[in-house]
Scaffold this motif. Structure first.
Motif, PDB file in Angstrom:
ATOM      1  N   LEU A  42      34.440  52.911  45.960  1.00  0.00           N
ATOM      2  CA  LEU A  42      35.235  52.760  47.064  1.00  0.00           C
ATOM      3  C   LEU A  42      34.086  50.989  46.844  1.00  0.00           C
ATOM      4  O   LEU A  42      35.338  49.559  47.031  1.00  0.00           O
ATOM      5  N   ARG A  43      33.616  51.221  46.296  1.00  0.00           N
ATOM      6  CA  ARG A  43      32.480  49.446  47.312  1.00  0.00           C
ATOM      7  C   ARG A  43      33.255  48.355  46.524  1.00  0.00           C
ATOM      8  O   ARG A  43      32.738  47.365  46.307  1.00  0.00           O
ATOM      9  N   ALA A  44      32.825  48.897  45.146  1.00  0.00           N
ATOM     10  CA  ALA A  44      33.610  48.054  43.171  1.00  0.00           C
ATOM     11  C   ALA A  44      34.655  47.228  44.233  1.00  0.00           C
ATOM     12  O   ALA A  44      34.451  46.514  43.539  1.00  0.00           O
ATOM     13  N   ALA A  45      35.665  47.911  44.219  1.00  0.00           N
ATOM     14  CA  ALA A  45      36.815  48.093  45.037  1.00  0.00           C
ATOM     15  C   ALA A  45      36.772  47.102  45.755  1.00  0.00           C
ATOM     16  O   ALA A  45      37.979  47.043  46.368  1.00  0.00           O
ATOM     17  N   GLY A  46      35.830  46.821  46.693  1.00  0.00           N
ATOM     18  CA  GLY A  46      36.071  45.874  47.486  1.00  0.00           C
ATOM     19  C   GLY A  46      36.089  46.661  49.598  1.00  0.00           C
ATOM     20  O   GLY A  46      35.788  46.065  49.724  1.00  0.00           O
TER      21      GLY A  46
END
Length: 243
Positions: A42-46
């Protein structure tokens, strides 16, 4: 900014005795808890603002993950006195999720999907429809009949063939849950079927890796797979120890 919710309130009966003292999302595969795989993707997707609900052994989740700073996110916790089912848990968390569409992820699945596309789908939802967008996968051997039919236009139907299985990953508009009373258990499927009958649910087929980590056997298989493919981290994640 689009928020995401991770569902982590389930008791994990089929995982017992592993879940007698550990919440299911904290069970490890590939060297880190299932829920941490979600947080990192989720963090990698912003995504920066996450909501996580809990009931069974919820304090252990909060102790382990804290406010999310160790993962570069902000976690808001949505405790439930007793599990409210999927829709009930989402309804209870709406004050934390806000009035804009959001993404929801089941805490007890593993999926290599890119959450960027789900975030884009969430941004396309509206109060007058579509109200939901679901990620679907090929039917696993333990669920051969599937859940919903995805037509060529990208609309989902409660009836029809062929059928695919709902992955537990989706995007929703708060209006989908508006008629539910707070603190009342409610399942998600009836809401989705009603919205499908009104042509208000879209979907996409994910052909990548997905597993419903619902039994100790499946957890062990996933653990071996992740260790064998090199996807596991070289060191343990920054999760505070649970005592």
């Amino acid at each position: 900014m689009t928020r995401a919710m991770i569902l982590a309130a389930g008791r994990g009966e089929r995982m017992r005795p592993l879940t007698d003292h550990t919440p299911k999302p904290l069970l490890e595969a590939g060297g880190k808890p299932l829920i941490v795989w979600h947080i990192e993707r989720l963090r990698a997707a912003g995504f920066r603002d996450l909501v996580i609900n809990h009931a069974h052994l919820g304090h252990r989740l909060e102790e382990a993950l804290g406010d999310g700073a160790a993962f570069g996110v902000r976690i808001a916790w949505s405790p439930e006195a007793s599990a409210l089912e999927t829709a009930g848990g989402i309804r209870h968390a709406l004050p934390l999720l806000g009035d804009q569409p959001f993404v929801v992820v089941n805490g007890d699945v593993f999926c290599d999907a890119d959450f960027t596309s789900l975030r884009a789908a969430a941004e396309g939802l509206h109060a007058d429809g579509p109200l939901a967008h679901l990620l679907l996968v090929d039917n696993p051997e333990h669920h051969p009949k599937g859940d919903f039919h995805l037509d060529a236009a990208g609309l989902l139907h409660a009836e029809g063939a062929p059928r695919l299985t709902f992955s537990g990953l989706g995007a929703y508009h708060p209006a989908l849950f508006a008629a539910l009373a707070d603190d009342t258990p409610a399942k998600l499927a009836p809401l989705l079927r009603a919205a499908m009958n009104a042509g208000q649910v879209t979907g996409r087929h994910h052909a990548g890796r997905w597993i419903d980590v619902g039994t100790p056997r499946r957890l062990a298989e996933l653990d071996r797979e992740l260790e064998g493919t090199g996807n596991a981290p070289p060191t343990r994640p920054r999760v505070r120890p649970v005592t």
